[in-house]
Motif scaffolding. Structure first.
Motif, mmCIF file in Angstrom:
data_model
loop_
_atom_site.group_PDB
_atom_site.id
_atom_site.type_symbol
_atom_site.label_atom_id
_atom_site.label_comp_id
_atom_site.label_asym_id
_atom_site.label_seq_id
_atom_site.Cartn_x
_atom_site.Cartn_y
_atom_site.Cartn_z
ATOM 1 N N ASP A 51 0.854 -1.183 0.000
ATOM 2 C CA ASP A 51 0.000 0.000 0.000
ATOM 3 C C ASP A 51 0.894 1.239 0.000
ATOM 4 O O ASP A 51 1.620 1.499 0.971
ATOM 5 C CB ASP A 51 -0.904 0.004 1.236
ATOM 6 N N GLN A 52 0.826 2.008 -1.097
ATOM 7 C CA GLN A 52 1.703 3.169 -1.247
ATOM 8 C C GLN A 52 1.422 4.224 -0.186
ATOM 9 O O GLN A 52 2.347 4.860 0.331
ATOM 10 C CB GLN A 52 1.516 3.783 -2.645
ATOM 11 N N GLN A 53 0.159 4.449 0.151
ATOM 12 C CA GLN A 53 -0.182 5.484 1.119
ATOM 13 C C GLN A 53 0.234 5.097 2.540
ATOM 14 O O GLN A 53 0.799 5.912 3.277
ATOM 15 C CB GLN A 53 -1.683 5.768 1.076
ATOM 16 N N ARG A 54 -0.056 3.885 2.927
ATOM 17 C CA ARG A 54 0.293 3.434 4.266
ATOM 18 C C ARG A 54 1.735 2.982 4.377
ATOM 19 O O ARG A 54 2.258 2.793 5.470
ATOM 20 C CB ARG A 54 -0.638 2.289 4.693
ATOM 21 N N ARG A 55 2.365 2.794 3.225
ATOM 22 C CA ARG A 55 3.746 2.300 3.150
ATOM 23 C C ARG A 55 3.895 1.010 3.962
ATOM 24 O O ARG A 55 4.795 0.839 4.779
ATOM 25 C CB ARG A 55 4.748 3.364 3.618
ATOM 26 N N GLU A 78 -0.699 -4.795 2.719
ATOM 27 C CA GLU A 78 -2.087 -5.018 3.099
ATOM 28 C C GLU A 78 -2.535 -6.365 2.547
ATOM 29 O O GLU A 78 -2.341 -6.671 1.369
ATOM 30 C CB GLU A 78 -2.982 -3.909 2.561
#
Length: 346
Positions: A94-98, A101
């Protein structure tokens, strides 16, 4: 600890099962024994393998059972290019949460329909091993529990057909029972034309039981009494497969456990609080035969695993009737002496 008050009574069990049975038999005409075996496996916390030629209603049976119960259902169409991650799930970055998922696969359902399971490679089939035995999935070192109730209903064509792979021994052993639907009678086929001629009855099929009801019924089946003599009888039947001259692979201890659980479910379906040798006999072929491997000589003589199991049933002594025993959950009711009868099929 589960008490009797927490479990469904046999009256509740019978009423619920009859609703589900009627719903499924409205779709599968003329096969009451097949439907009964499917319900037996469901209540015994097992998995069902439906093996037969194309077009006899294997997938229809699996769908009808799944839709008759109000629970999550997923269907997996097994093909040669199906990947293990398609079944179990995969971790995606997940790019946003780094962070990674987890995306659950199709196995995360209460009833999983595996259509034509033997068209997938053995590597893909092995993705079901952990989930079928331990009711969990391990991905990247993380373990995820599967929902309850959990049942895999798989269909397969005979292995001699084009483009199929034989199921690995470990995979076959995890199926509690195997059933063949078979061709319908002339009357049942005529009725099928009337029912299925205009539209599929699956479209109007509504759930007649809830998932929490099935969980209660499973707990009720666990409380069915099995005497020491009946347990020993089941062990002797399974042990006989390991030394039979026509078999190069006998049944495992897991098969003994499955046979006992299925006998308890069969007794509950019959409205009894105790299992009989008849329950073990009726289920022996369905529970044991698909796990056995005949020798090369037996195959040349056209001896099947089913014939071997029937022969073992004929030569294994049925236990003598016991005296009064405590029944379902220790309620103190008298268990009548069970009859001595020859082996019968389900």
């Amino acid at each position: 600890m589960t008490t009797y008050d927490d479990r469904a009574s046999l009256t509740e069990l019978t009423a619920t099962v009859e609703r589900v049975r009627g719903s499924v038999e409205g779709v599968i005409e003329g096969k009451p024994e097949v439907v009964r075996l499917a319900l037996t496996v469901l209540l015994a916390e097992g998995h069902l393998l439906i093996e037969d030629v194309p077009g006899v209603g294997k997938t229809m049976l699996a769908k009808a059972l799944a839709r008759s119960i109000d629970c999550s259902v997923r269907r997996i169409q097994f093909t040669p290019d199906l990947l293990p991650s398609d079944i179990t799930g995969v971790s995606i970055w997940d790019q946003q949460r780094r962070d990674f998922e987890f995306k659950p696969g199709a196995i995360f359902a209460q009833i999983v329909i595996g259509d034509e399971i033997n068209r997938a490679s053995p590597k893909t089939q092995s993705a079901l091993l952990e989930s079928m035995e331990e009711r969990q999935v391990t991905i990247d070192g993380q373990t995820y529990e599967l929902p309850s109730p959990f049942m895999v209903v798989a269909t397969q064509n005979p292995v001699e057909m084009e483009g199929t792979y034989p199921l690995p021994e470990a995979q076959r052993d995890r199926f509690m029972a195997r059933v063949s639907v078979g061709y319908p009678s002339v009357e049942a086929e005529l009725q099928m034309l009337d029912v299925h001629g205009g539209a599929s009855p699956l479209e109007d099929l509504q759930p007649v039981a809830h998932a929490h009801e099935i969980v209660k019924l499973v707990e009720a089946v666990r409380g069915v009494h099995v005497s020491e003599a009946v347990r020993r009888y089941a062990v002797e039947l399974v042990a006989a497969t390991r030394s039979h001259h026509d078999l190069r692979l006998g049944a495992s201890p897991r098969a003994t456990l499955h046979l006992l659980r299925a006998a308890k479910a069969s007794a509950a379906l019959a409205g009894r609080e105790y299992a009989l040798p008849d329950d073990v006999q009726a289920l022996a072929v369905a529970v044991l035969a698909h796990r056995l491997l005949p020798t090369a000589q037996a195959q040349l003589n056209r001896r099947t695993a089913e014939q071997v199991v029937l022969e073992i049933l004929q030569h294994t002594a049925v236990p003598a009737a016991p005296g009064p025993q405590s029944g379902f959950g220790g309620l103190g009711r008298s268990v009548p002496a069970y009859p001595q009868q020859p082996p019968r099929s389900l």
